[in-house]
Scaffold this motif. Structure first.
Motif, PDB file in Angstrom:
ATOM      1  N   MET A  90     -21.055  33.443   3.913  1.00 51.36           N
ATOM      2  CA  MET A  90     -20.538  32.604   4.990  1.00 51.36           C
ATOM      3  C   MET A  90     -21.637  31.741   5.639  1.00 51.36           C
ATOM      4  SD  MET A  90     -17.316  32.814   5.170  1.00 51.36           S
ATOM      5  CE  MET A  90     -16.966  32.079   6.750  1.00 51.36           C
ATOM      6  N   ARG A  91     -22.895  32.094   5.428  1.00 49.91           N
ATOM      7  CA  ARG A  91     -23.950  31.315   6.095  1.00 49.91           C
ATOM      8  C   ARG A  91     -24.270  30.011   5.356  1.00 49.91           C
ATOM      9  NH1 ARG A  91     -28.353  35.862   7.040  1.00 49.91           N
ATOM     10  NH2 ARG A  91     -27.506  36.536   5.041  1.00 49.91           N
ATOM     11  N   GLN A  92     -23.959  29.955   4.054  1.00 46.81           N
ATOM     12  CA  GLN A  92     -24.185  28.698   3.321  1.00 46.81           C
ATOM     13  C   GLN A  92     -22.883  27.897   3.421  1.00 46.81           C
ATOM     14  OE1 GLN A  92     -27.114  27.715   1.982  1.00 46.81           O
ATOM     15  NE2 GLN A  92     -26.325  25.771   1.257  1.00 46.81           N
ATOM     16  N   ASP A  93     -22.630  27.390   4.635  1.00 43.62           N
ATOM     17  CA  ASP A  93     -21.340  26.756   4.915  1.00 43.62           C
ATOM     18  C   ASP A  93     -21.439  25.241   4.920  1.00 43.62           C
ATOM     19  OD1 ASP A  93     -22.838  26.488   7.192  1.00 43.62           O
ATOM     20  OD2 ASP A  93     -21.389  27.412   8.545  1.00 43.62           O
ATOM     21  N   ARG A  94     -22.612  24.727   4.578  1.00 44.14           N
ATOM     22  CA  ARG A  94     -22.717  23.277   4.378  1.00 44.14           C
ATOM     23  C   ARG A  94     -23.910  22.993   3.482  1.00 44.14           C
ATOM     24  NH1 ARG A  94     -25.583  21.261   9.887  1.00 44.14           N
ATOM     25  NH2 ARG A  94     -27.403  20.460   8.787  1.00 44.14           N
ATOM     26  N   ALA A  95     -23.947  21.769   2.959  1.00 47.24           N
ATOM     27  CA  ALA A  95     -25.094  21.392   2.132  1.00 47.24           C
ATOM     28  C   ALA A  95     -26.205  20.967   3.087  1.00 47.24           C
ATOM     29  CB  ALA A  95     -24.714  20.279   1.178  1.00 47.24           C
ATOM     30  N   PHE A  96     -27.188  21.853   3.289  1.00 41.14           N
ATOM     31  CA  PHE A  96     -28.292  21.533   4.195  1.00 41.14           C
ATOM     32  C   PHE A  96     -29.241  20.534   3.543  1.00 41.14           C
ATOM     33  CE2 PHE A  96     -26.708  25.744   5.218  1.00 41.14           C
ATOM     34  CZ  PHE A  96     -26.509  25.648   6.586  1.00 41.14           C
ATOM     35  N   ARG A 190     -33.934  27.392  13.271  1.00 45.17           N
ATOM     36  CA  ARG A 190     -34.359  28.041  12.017  1.00 45.17           C
ATOM     37  C   ARG A 190     -35.110  27.020  11.175  1.00 45.17           C
ATOM     38  NH1 ARG A 190     -33.685  32.372   9.051  1.00 45.17           N
ATOM     39  NH2 ARG A 190     -32.073  33.404  10.307  1.00 45.17           N
ATOM     40  N   HIS A 191     -36.349  27.369  10.785  1.00 41.01           N
ATOM     41  CA  HIS A 191     -37.129  26.460   9.938  1.00 41.01           C
ATOM     42  C   HIS A 191     -36.850  26.703   8.455  1.00 41.01           C
ATOM     43  CE1 HIS A 191     -39.117  24.773  13.364  1.00 41.01           C
ATOM     44  NE2 HIS A 191     -39.496  25.974  13.774  1.00 41.01           N
ATOM     45  N   ASP A 192     -36.730  27.986   8.061  1.00 44.06           N
ATOM     46  CA  ASP A 192     -36.347  28.319   6.683  1.00 44.06           C
ATOM     47  C   ASP A 192     -35.839  29.754   6.673  1.00 44.06           C
ATOM     48  OD1 ASP A 192     -38.570  30.051   6.608  1.00 44.06           O
ATOM     49  OD2 ASP A 192     -39.872  28.484   5.817  1.00 44.06           O
ATOM     50  N   ASP A 193     -35.620  30.338   5.462  1.00 45.89           N
ATOM     51  CA  ASP A 193     -35.060  31.702   5.362  1.00 45.89           C
ATOM     52  C   ASP A 193     -35.803  32.689   6.252  1.00 45.89           C
ATOM     53  OD1 ASP A 193     -33.473  30.696   3.409  1.00 45.89           O
ATOM     54  OD2 ASP A 193     -34.357  31.824   1.750  1.00 45.89           O
ATOM     55  N   GLN A 194     -37.117  32.548   6.318  1.00 42.48           N
ATOM     56  CA  GLN A 194     -37.949  33.583   6.954  1.00 42.48           C
ATOM     57  C   GLN A 194     -38.405  33.212   8.359  1.00 42.48           C
ATOM     58  OE1 GLN A 194     -38.911  36.489   5.380  1.00 42.48           O
ATOM     59  NE2 GLN A 194     -37.958  36.032   3.404  1.00 42.48           N
ATOM     60  N   HIS A 195     -38.413  31.919   8.713  1.00 45.66           N
ATOM     61  CA  HIS A 195     -39.063  31.518   9.961  1.00 45.66           C
ATOM     62  C   HIS A 195     -38.091  30.907  10.961  1.00 45.66           C
ATOM     63  CE1 HIS A 195     -42.307  31.521   6.915  1.00 45.66           C
ATOM     64  NE2 HIS A 195     -42.861  32.248   7.859  1.00 45.66           N
ATOM     65  N   ILE A 218     -28.274  41.310  10.576  1.00 45.38           N
ATOM     66  CA  ILE A 218     -29.743  41.449  10.577  1.00 45.38           C
ATOM     67  C   ILE A 218     -30.146  41.467   9.108  1.00 45.38           C
ATOM     68  CG2 ILE A 218     -31.757  42.769  11.306  1.00 45.38           C
ATOM     69  CD1 ILE A 218     -30.031  44.210  13.369  1.00 45.38           C
ATOM     70  N   SER A 219     -30.943  40.468   8.715  1.00 45.42           N
ATOM     71  CA  SER A 219     -31.325  40.369   7.300  1.00 45.42           C
ATOM     72  C   SER A 219     -32.846  40.471   7.187  1.00 45.42           C
ATOM     73  CB  SER A 219     -30.779  39.059   6.742  1.00 45.42           C
ATOM     74  OG  SER A 219     -31.223  38.857   5.443  1.00 45.42           O
ATOM     75  N   THR A 220     -33.554  39.355   7.357  1.00 38.86           N
ATOM     76  CA  THR A 220     -35.027  39.450   7.353  1.00 38.86           C
ATOM     77  C   THR A 220     -35.531  40.010   8.679  1.00 38.86           C
ATOM     78  OG1 THR A 220     -35.364  37.263   8.329  1.00 38.86           O
ATOM     79  CG2 THR A 220     -35.166  37.354   5.942  1.00 38.86           C
ATOM     80  N   GLY A 221     -34.684  39.993   9.699  1.00 39.10           N
ATOM     81  CA  GLY A 221     -35.099  40.446  11.029  1.00 39.10           C
ATOM     82  C   GLY A 221     -35.848  39.368  11.811  1.00 39.10           C
ATOM     83  N   LEU A 247     -28.083  44.161   6.792  1.00 35.25           N
ATOM     84  CA  LEU A 247     -28.528  43.715   5.461  1.00 35.25           C
ATOM     85  C   LEU A 247     -30.021  43.944   5.285  1.00 35.25           C
ATOM     86  CD1 LEU A 247     -26.712  40.236   5.215  1.00 35.25           C
ATOM     87  CD2 LEU A 247     -26.063  42.358   4.113  1.00 35.25           C
ATOM     88  N   PHE A 248     -30.622  44.730   6.175  1.00 35.78           N
ATOM     89  CA  PHE A 248     -32.079  44.815   6.190  1.00 35.78           C
ATOM     90  C   PHE A 248     -32.595  46.116   5.585  1.00 35.78           C
ATOM     91  CE2 PHE A 248     -32.363  47.799   9.776  1.00 35.78           C
ATOM     92  CZ  PHE A 248     -31.131  47.624  10.389  1.00 35.78           C
ATOM     93  N   GLY A 249     -33.885  46.084   5.235  1.00 36.86           N
ATOM     94  CA  GLY A 249     -34.545  47.274   4.683  1.00 36.86           C
ATOM     95  C   GLY A 249     -35.386  47.964   5.742  1.00 36.86           C
ATOM     96  N   ARG A 250     -35.977  49.085   5.340  1.00 36.67           N
ATOM     97  CA  ARG A 250     -36.770  49.922   6.239  1.00 36.67           C
ATOM     98  C   ARG A 250     -37.913  49.133   6.899  1.00 36.67           C
ATOM     99  NH1 ARG A 250     -37.142  55.339   8.281  1.00 36.67           N
ATOM    100  NH2 ARG A 250     -38.551  54.699   9.901  1.00 36.67           N
ATOM    101  N   GLU A 251     -38.528  48.229   6.066  1.00 35.32           N
ATOM    102  CA  GLU A 251     -39.701  47.507   6.580  1.00 35.32           C
ATOM    103  C   GLU A 251     -39.298  46.582   7.734  1.00 35.32           C
ATOM    104  OE1 GLU A 251     -38.153  47.148   3.778  1.00 35.32           O
ATOM    105  OE2 GLU A 251     -37.606  45.030   3.782  1.00 35.32           O
ATOM    106  N   VAL A 252     -38.066  46.094   7.693  1.00 30.60           N
ATOM    107  CA  VAL A 252     -37.589  45.215   8.778  1.00 30.60           C
ATOM    108  C   VAL A 252     -37.414  46.030  10.062  1.00 30.60           C
ATOM    109  CG1 VAL A 252     -35.596  43.866   9.569  1.00 30.60           C
ATOM    110  CG2 VAL A 252     -36.532  43.494   7.288  1.00 30.60           C
ATOM    111  N   GLU A 253     -36.847  47.219   9.921  1.00 28.79           N
ATOM    112  CA  GLU A 253     -36.692  48.065  11.100  1.00 28.79           C
ATOM    113  C   GLU A 253     -38.067  48.408  11.689  1.00 28.79           C
ATOM    114  OE1 GLU A 253     -34.075  51.372  10.759  1.00 28.79           O
ATOM    115  OE2 GLU A 253     -34.738  52.202  12.672  1.00 28.79           O
TER     116      GLU A 253
END
Ligand code: R5P
Length: 295
Positions: A90-96, A190-195, A218-221, A247-253
């Motif tokens: 659902m987050r890729q809801d337009r052509a960025f 949001r600048h990109d997936d991570q930032h 919560i994905s990358t956190g 959607l996150f892993g242990r390292e994100v927590e």
């Protein structure tokens, strides 16, 4: 009947109890070449079937889901409903950027073609305001607000609800209404997936409150990390962080705790160690509502 995907046994058995329903036995596996093998082991003619399949990490599940739903229909099922507490893409809801796939729309078109209805929880709605803009089947999108409010009533004495970005406004407002407490929504770039970059508006003067950050995913956190850092440098207490979909892993927590999160909890829309809030009764109610509609 409830047909449960491998890995979704807890959800499937909750739905069997809550609806209530009978199990629809399946055999789903991979051929040695990794193609999907699908077999329905129960008589389904004239039955209503709920397929319980949480579409987290969806790509390997989508082809067997498609084959299963088409097969159920071929075997005479009266109606096939998909219960996916997490609705992907659902987050890729337009052509960025030029040439990008409109994934939300494409997936919605595909799924609408092979199931007769959809029950999900807190789908990510932002530039798409309602699911019926992209799904052409009956659906119920369950709000997680009541379940989260129930948990907060028991666990946090004086919450100050904090939404990390503009998309969070609807559920922050719904929660504030349930709880009758103060809320504030931050501003995210949001600048990109991570930032991501977060700006802090004026905070309500409630220094004795516990901030409660609530996000749908919560994905990358990255979003919550930036929000926690701002709240802490504004002198607020360590926040409780709630994500509907984990959607996150242990390292994100660990990273969230290292910047000052007091707790990180989630709804059980996706099975995860952080699960603390049960949305399954609300999902079952949504399915009952769909089943009560005329076919
Ligand atoms: C996006 O706008 C969503 O509401 C969430 O804020 C976002 O998906 C969280 O992702 P991440 O944890 O990677 O920042």
């Amino acid at each position: 009947m409830v047909a449960t995907f491998p890995g979704d046994e807890a959800l499937g058995s909750a739905l069997l109890d809550l609806l209530p329903a009978e199990p629809c036995a399946l055999s789903l596996r991979r051929f040695p070449d990794q193609e999907s093998y699908v077999r329905v082991l129960a008589p389904v003619a004239d039955r209503e079937i709920v397929v319980s399949c949480t579409l987290v990490h969806p790509d390997p599940k989508l082809v067997p889901l498609y084959l299963l739903c088409r097969t159920l229909r071929q075997l005479g099922a009266r109606r096939v409903l998909l219960a996916t507490p997490y609705l992907p893409y659902m987050r890729q809801d337009r052509a960025f950027h030029p040439g990008e796939a409109l994934s939300a729309q494409q997936l919605a078109g595909w799924i609408s073609g092979f199931v007769d209805g959809l029950a999900t929880v807190e789908p990510h709605l932002h530039r798409i305001a309602r699911l019926d803009e992209i799904y052409t089947i009956p659906y119920v999108a369950v709000s997680a607000a009541a379940a989260i409010a129930g948990w907060l009533r028991e666990q946090v004495a004086r919450p100050l609800l904090v939404g990390p970005d503009a998309e969070s406004r609807p559920w922050i407002e719904a929660l504030a209404q349930h709880l009758g407490c103060a809320s504030v929504v931050l501003h995210k770039i949001r600048h990109d997936d991570q930032h991501v970059e977060i700006a802090l508006p004026d905070l309500p003067q409630q220094t004795d409150c516990t901030p409660v950050l609530v996000d749908d995913i919560i994905s990358t956190g990255g979003t919550l990390r930036a929000a926690i850092q701002h709240l802490r440098s504004a002198g607020l207490a360590p926040p409780v962080c709630i994500g509907v979909h984990a959607l996150f892993g242990r390292e994100v927590e660990d990273a969230l705790r290292s910047v000052g999160a007091a707790r990180v909890v989630s709804c059980n829309s996706i099975a995860h160690p952080s699960n603390a809030i049960d949305i399954r009764p609300d999902l079952a109610a949504a399915l009952r509502a769909l089943l009560s509609r005329p076919r």
